[in-house]
Design an enzyme around this catalytic site. Sequence first.
Site, PDB file in Angstrom:
ATOM      1  N   GLY A 108       0.786  -1.223  -0.075  1.00 51.06           N
ATOM      2  CA  GLY A 108       0.119   0.302  -0.028  1.00 51.06           C
ATOM      3  C   GLY A 108       0.940   1.111   0.070  1.00 51.06           C
ATOM      4  O   GLY A 108       0.214   2.414   0.020  1.00 51.06           O
ATOM      5  N   CYS A 109       2.056   1.231   0.077  1.00 51.05           N
ATOM      6  CA  CYS A 109       2.956   2.377   0.102  1.00 51.05           C
ATOM      7  C   CYS A 109       3.502   2.510  -1.390  1.00 51.05           C
ATOM      8  O   CYS A 109       3.752   1.761  -2.009  1.00 51.05           O
ATOM      9  CB  CYS A 109       4.103   2.076   0.942  1.00 51.05           C
ATOM     10  N   VAL A 110       3.308   4.029  -1.912  1.00 47.28           N
ATOM     11  CA  VAL A 110       3.606   4.051  -2.993  1.00 47.28           C
ATOM     12  C   VAL A 110       4.866   4.311  -3.159  1.00 47.28           C
ATOM     13  O   VAL A 110       5.792   4.998  -2.447  1.00 47.28           O
ATOM     14  CB  VAL A 110       2.819   5.465  -3.439  1.00 47.28           C
TER      15      VAL A 110
END
Length: 110
Positions: A108-110
């Site tokens: 979920g981290c960009v």
Amino acid sequence: MELNVNGRIVETDPEGYLVNLEDWSDEVAEYLAGQDKLELGENHWKIINYMREYFHEYGTAPNLRFLQKGLKEEFGDEWGEKKFLFDLFPFGPAKQAGRYAGTPKPTGCV
């Protein structure tokens, strides 16, 4: 990308995460932090060690929400605040601490 950490070659992916998680050491964490011009203090190490323990237990790195929740439970309310965490890891607490901790990039981290 290859890093030379005290004479030992450590391979990272293009984002700086370890290719081989077994290559992690305190020296590797300090080297990666040095690349970001960040000196690791006691609070940084608490988060790095928390990330490593979380990964060992769950097989995945915590995203920011889970990191905040877990740190708050373990160390107190201040540790669950985004500002506190971003003051320590300005490039994103879950991503940056995860890189230093030798865990994969949090989901979920960009």
